[in-house]
Design an enzyme around this catalytic site. Structure first.
Site, mmCIF file in Angstrom:
data_model
loop_
_atom_site.group_PDB
_atom_site.id
_atom_site.type_symbol
_atom_site.label_atom_id
_atom_site.label_comp_id
_atom_site.label_asym_id
_atom_site.label_seq_id
_atom_site.Cartn_x
_atom_site.Cartn_y
_atom_site.Cartn_z
ATOM 1 N N HIS A 149 0.836 -1.209 0.000
ATOM 2 C CA HIS A 149 0.000 0.000 0.000
ATOM 3 C C HIS A 149 0.879 1.270 0.000
ATOM 4 O O HIS A 149 0.852 2.049 0.961
ATOM 5 C CB HIS A 149 -0.902 -0.033 1.232
ATOM 6 C CG HIS A 149 -2.106 0.837 1.140
ATOM 7 N ND1 HIS A 149 -2.033 2.207 1.092
ATOM 8 C CD2 HIS A 149 -3.421 0.537 1.084
ATOM 9 C CE1 HIS A 149 -3.236 2.708 1.015
ATOM 10 N NE2 HIS A 149 -4.095 1.727 1.004
ATOM 11 N N GLU A 254 -0.408 1.540 -5.744
ATOM 12 C CA GLU A 254 -0.196 0.338 -4.941
ATOM 13 C C GLU A 254 -0.160 -0.914 -5.805
ATOM 14 O O GLU A 254 -1.117 -1.211 -6.515
ATOM 15 C CB GLU A 254 -1.333 0.228 -3.917
ATOM 16 C CG GLU A 254 -1.613 1.510 -3.151
ATOM 17 C CD GLU A 254 -2.997 1.542 -2.538
ATOM 18 O OE1 GLU A 254 -3.573 0.467 -2.294
ATOM 19 O OE2 GLU A 254 -3.525 2.651 -2.322
#
Ligand code: TA6
Length: 282
Positions: A149, A254
């Site tokens: 992330h 991400e």
């Protein structure tokens, strides 16, 4: 080596005034600098004491991306990982390995399988690679979704351009649409965005990272998808660990496999991850 309970941080250094810092909590990379310039974003309100997933850097999403049977984004990002191999330097590379295995808590969860993740973080003068070896130690197969992330720092979100997504289908989680085809060569951020680009073939370039002429090339290994997120103004205000104006200083690009789960047979391994390279904008 730690026995896996206290939260501490590991620092790697490499030539070209490169360094990165990783917290054992979530094995979260919280800083990546090249020539002294910070390329990742961590909120000034981020919790760094292990009470909540760190708001920034590169949190690891496993075994579940997004909401579901487990808490949002799964348990890997808010569990303390063990350092199993401290800062090995060979030539211009510095590497550290972290390990996460199943625990009483995970075995009691809605995802009760025996597993081992071996996370290898490697820094060179212009690159940061974050690769996970996922191992099924259980007697039954299991599925998971997983993602890095990554919060990139930008001097001005208006200058961010993400290249390499044109022609790719995406799920738009804000508009609730799927199978939308991206037509732009440069994807920009000018509102709340939350998209999953599915099966992205090549490298993705993120322009405007660190400084307006900074370009980070995102190369993926086995990870199929790219998630593109910025909370923008309203949602920034809803997050207690995110400053109201901080949406102007970051963009999440991400790398992960989230559109379709990864299935792992008992005793087998799967490797996935990313390599980030700071390159001068052409
Ligand atoms: O980055 C995509 C996303 O799934 C968004 O939907 C948003 O929820 C973001 O992750 C942050 O999630 P978190 O649980 O860290 O607040």
């Amino acid at each position: 080596k730690n026995d896996g309970d206290e939260v501490y941080k590991v620092k790697l250094t490499a030539p070209n005034d490169a360094e990165c810092v990783i917290y054992t909590y979530g094995a979260t990379v919280t800083s990546w600098k090249v020539q002294g310039k910070e390329l990742l974003f961590v909120s000034k309100l981020a919790k760094l004491d292990g009470t909540k997933a760190i708001r920034g850097g590169i949190p690891i999403v496993f075994p579940q991306f997004g909401p579901g049977k487990l808490p949002q984004h799964g348990f890997a990002r808010n569990t303390n990982w063990k350092v199993v191999d401290q800062d090995n330097k060979t030539g211009d590379m510095a590497t550290v390995h972290f390990e996460l295995t199943d625990s009483e808590a995970t075995r009691a969860s809605e995802w009760p399988y025996r597993f081992r993740l071996l996370y290898k973080v490697t820094l060179t003068g212009t690159t940061l690679s974050t690769i996970i070896e996922y191992e099924n130690l259980d007697s039954s197969a299991f599925d998971f979704t997983t993602l890095m992330h990554t919060y990139f720092r930008t001097s001005d979100v208006a200058g961010v351009k993400v290249k390499g997504l044109d022609g790719i289908k995406y799920v738009d989680k804000i508009l609730g649409q799927s199978d939308v085809v991206e037509t732009r060569k440069d994807v920009i951020v000018d509102k709340n965005e939350d998209r999953v680009y599915v099966d992205v073939p090549g490298e993705v370039l993120v322009d405007g990272v660190g400084s307006e002429d900074g370009r980070v090339i995102v190369k993926r290994f086995n990870y199929k998808d790219i998630v593109f997120w910025n909370p923008w103004e309203e949602k920034a205000k809803e997050m207690s660990d995110f400053g109201d104006d901080e949406y102007k200083e970051m963009v999440c690009v991400e790398a992960g496999s989230v559109a379709k789960p990864v299935s792992l047979e008992p005793g087998s391994k799967w490797v996935g991850g990313q390599l980030l390279r700071l390159a001068p904008k052409a």
